[in-house]
Design an enzyme around this catalytic site. Structure first.
Site, mmCIF file in Angstrom:
data_model
loop_
_atom_site.group_PDB
_atom_site.id
_atom_site.type_symbol
_atom_site.label_atom_id
_atom_site.label_comp_id
_atom_site.label_asym_id
_atom_site.label_seq_id
_atom_site.Cartn_x
_atom_site.Cartn_y
_atom_site.Cartn_z
ATOM 1 N N HIS A 66 0.873 -1.356 -0.186
ATOM 2 C CA HIS A 66 0.059 -0.101 -0.090
ATOM 3 C C HIS A 66 0.910 1.524 -0.082
ATOM 4 O O HIS A 66 0.510 2.245 -0.698
ATOM 5 C CB HIS A 66 -0.653 -0.057 1.205
ATOM 6 C CG HIS A 66 -1.682 -0.541 1.503
ATOM 7 N ND1 HIS A 66 -2.259 -1.773 1.967
ATOM 8 C CD2 HIS A 66 -3.148 -1.360 0.503
ATOM 9 C CE1 HIS A 66 -3.234 -2.357 2.526
ATOM 10 N NE2 HIS A 66 -4.055 -1.986 1.292
ATOM 11 N N LYS A 107 -15.474 -7.436 4.131
ATOM 12 C CA LYS A 107 -14.318 -7.801 5.096
ATOM 13 C C LYS A 107 -14.894 -7.474 7.024
ATOM 14 O O LYS A 107 -15.792 -6.538 6.647
ATOM 15 C CB LYS A 107 -12.781 -7.362 4.832
ATOM 16 C CG LYS A 107 -12.265 -7.344 3.329
ATOM 17 C CD LYS A 107 -10.966 -6.568 3.251
ATOM 18 C CE LYS A 107 -10.868 -7.428 1.103
ATOM 19 N NZ LYS A 107 -10.227 -6.296 1.679
ATOM 20 N N SER A 159 -3.007 -7.560 3.600
ATOM 21 C CA SER A 159 -3.247 -7.449 4.223
ATOM 22 C C SER A 159 -4.144 -9.143 5.091
ATOM 23 O O SER A 159 -4.010 -9.416 6.323
ATOM 24 C CB SER A 159 -3.755 -6.452 4.794
ATOM 25 O OG SER A 159 -4.365 -5.041 4.478
ATOM 26 N N ARG A 162 -1.509 -6.353 -8.165
ATOM 27 C CA ARG A 162 -0.193 -7.058 -8.158
ATOM 28 C C ARG A 162 -0.639 -7.859 -9.121
ATOM 29 O O ARG A 162 1.047 -9.006 -9.577
ATOM 30 C CB ARG A 162 -1.126 -7.707 -6.447
ATOM 31 C CG ARG A 162 0.206 -6.447 -5.288
ATOM 32 C CD ARG A 162 -0.339 -7.581 -3.762
ATOM 33 N NE ARG A 162 -1.710 -7.707 -4.410
ATOM 34 C CZ ARG A 162 -3.224 -7.612 -3.141
ATOM 35 N NH1 ARG A 162 -3.004 -7.731 -2.174
ATOM 36 N NH2 ARG A 162 -4.437 -7.854 -2.908
HETATM 37 O O1 PNS Z 1 -8.731 -2.036 0.790
HETATM 38 P P1 PNS Z 1 -9.850 -3.011 0.150
HETATM 39 O O2 PNS Z 1 -11.237 -4.016 0.818
HETATM 40 O O3 PNS Z 1 -10.226 -3.492 -1.065
HETATM 41 O O4 PNS Z 1 -10.856 -1.742 -0.667
HETATM 42 C C1 PNS Z 1 -12.063 -2.054 -1.066
HETATM 43 C C2 PNS Z 1 -12.305 -0.510 -1.126
HETATM 44 C C3 PNS Z 1 -12.757 -0.006 0.298
HETATM 45 C C4 PNS Z 1 -11.893 0.837 -1.824
HETATM 46 C C5 PNS Z 1 -14.325 -0.471 -1.462
HETATM 47 O O5 PNS Z 1 -14.739 -1.140 -1.088
HETATM 48 C C6 PNS Z 1 -14.770 0.522 -1.761
HETATM 49 O O6 PNS Z 1 -14.590 1.644 -2.777
HETATM 50 N N1 PNS Z 1 -16.243 0.982 -0.768
HETATM 51 C C7 PNS Z 1 -16.706 1.999 -0.497
HETATM 52 C C8 PNS Z 1 -18.002 1.839 -0.099
HETATM 53 C C9 PNS Z 1 -18.363 1.885 -2.104
HETATM 54 O O7 PNS Z 1 -18.415 3.206 -2.526
HETATM 55 N N2 PNS Z 1 -18.919 0.970 -3.055
HETATM 56 C C10 PNS Z 1 -18.858 0.487 -4.127
HETATM 57 C C11 PNS Z 1 -17.615 0.513 -4.957
HETATM 58 S S1 PNS Z 1 -17.968 0.397 -6.779
#
Ligand code: PNS
Length: 166
Positions: A20, A44, A135, A98
């Site tokens: 990250h 998660k 993570s 990745r």
């Molecule tokens: O580190 P991660 O868990 O892969 O990140 C995913 C994250 C938090 C960026 C994604 O779940 C997100 O954007 N959540 C906010 C809610 C949202 O906008 N959801 C629609 C995504 S198209």
């Protein structure tokens, strides 16, 4: 005066890894300001409280004594990423990839976000040194007694050991 170029690096950051941080630093070299946005991923379950995730990202960026001056870290509860981008004035989302599995996971989100507001997602190729680091995997290995030193910043390693080590 022209508008500052701002990008959002979103994620769960539960906790932040070297992978990250590499992406955040590289994004910070490309735009005027990076907002590291700690968001909720409904898929998660969190290990660290959101305030601790923020503190760990900040401490990890400062580790080694050369924190980028144009990065700020914020949490946004129950918000769409596109709304966060609009509110902070970001023109783009920056994510690291990745490999193909990451691309398959990220592409629908990037397309959905563009559908919602037109915000673009820029992908940076992940540094191969951190290709195996996530993570979730770091937590799983540590929970079962494996050694994850060197995969996360020292401050994160200490927090992980405190939280999860058997
Ligand atoms: O580190 P991660 O868990 O892969 O990140 C995913 C994250 C938090 C960026 C994604 O779940 C997100 O954007 N959540 C906010 C809610 C949202 O906008 N959801 C629609 C995504 S198209």
């Amino acid at each position: 005066m022209s508008q500052p170029r701002r990008a959002v690096c979103p994620g769960s950051f539960d906790p932040v890894t070297h992978g990250h941080l590499d992406v955040v630093r590289r994004a910070a070299a490309l735009v005027d300001e990076v907002v590291v946005a700690i968001l909720h991923n409904p898929a998660k379950q969190g290990t660290f409280a959101v305030q601790e995730r923020i503190a760990l990202v900040e401490a990890a960026l400062a580790e080694g004594g050369d924190p980028p001056s144009n990065v700020r870290v914020e949490a946004f509860a129950d918000r769409l990423l596109v709304d966060v981008c609009r509110d902070v004035g970001a023109q783009a989302v920056v994510k690291g990839l990745r490999g193909g599995t990451d691309f398959a996971y990220e592409l629908p989100m990037a397309l959905m976000n563009r559908h919602l507001t037109g915000v673009e997602t820029l992908f940076l190729p992940g540094d191969p040194r951190w290709e195996h680091v996530s993570s979730s995997l770091v937590k799983e290995v540590l929970r079962l007694g494996g050694d994850v030193a060197g995969l996360v910043p020292d401050v994160v390693l200490r927090a992980l050991r405190r939280e999860l080590a058997p």
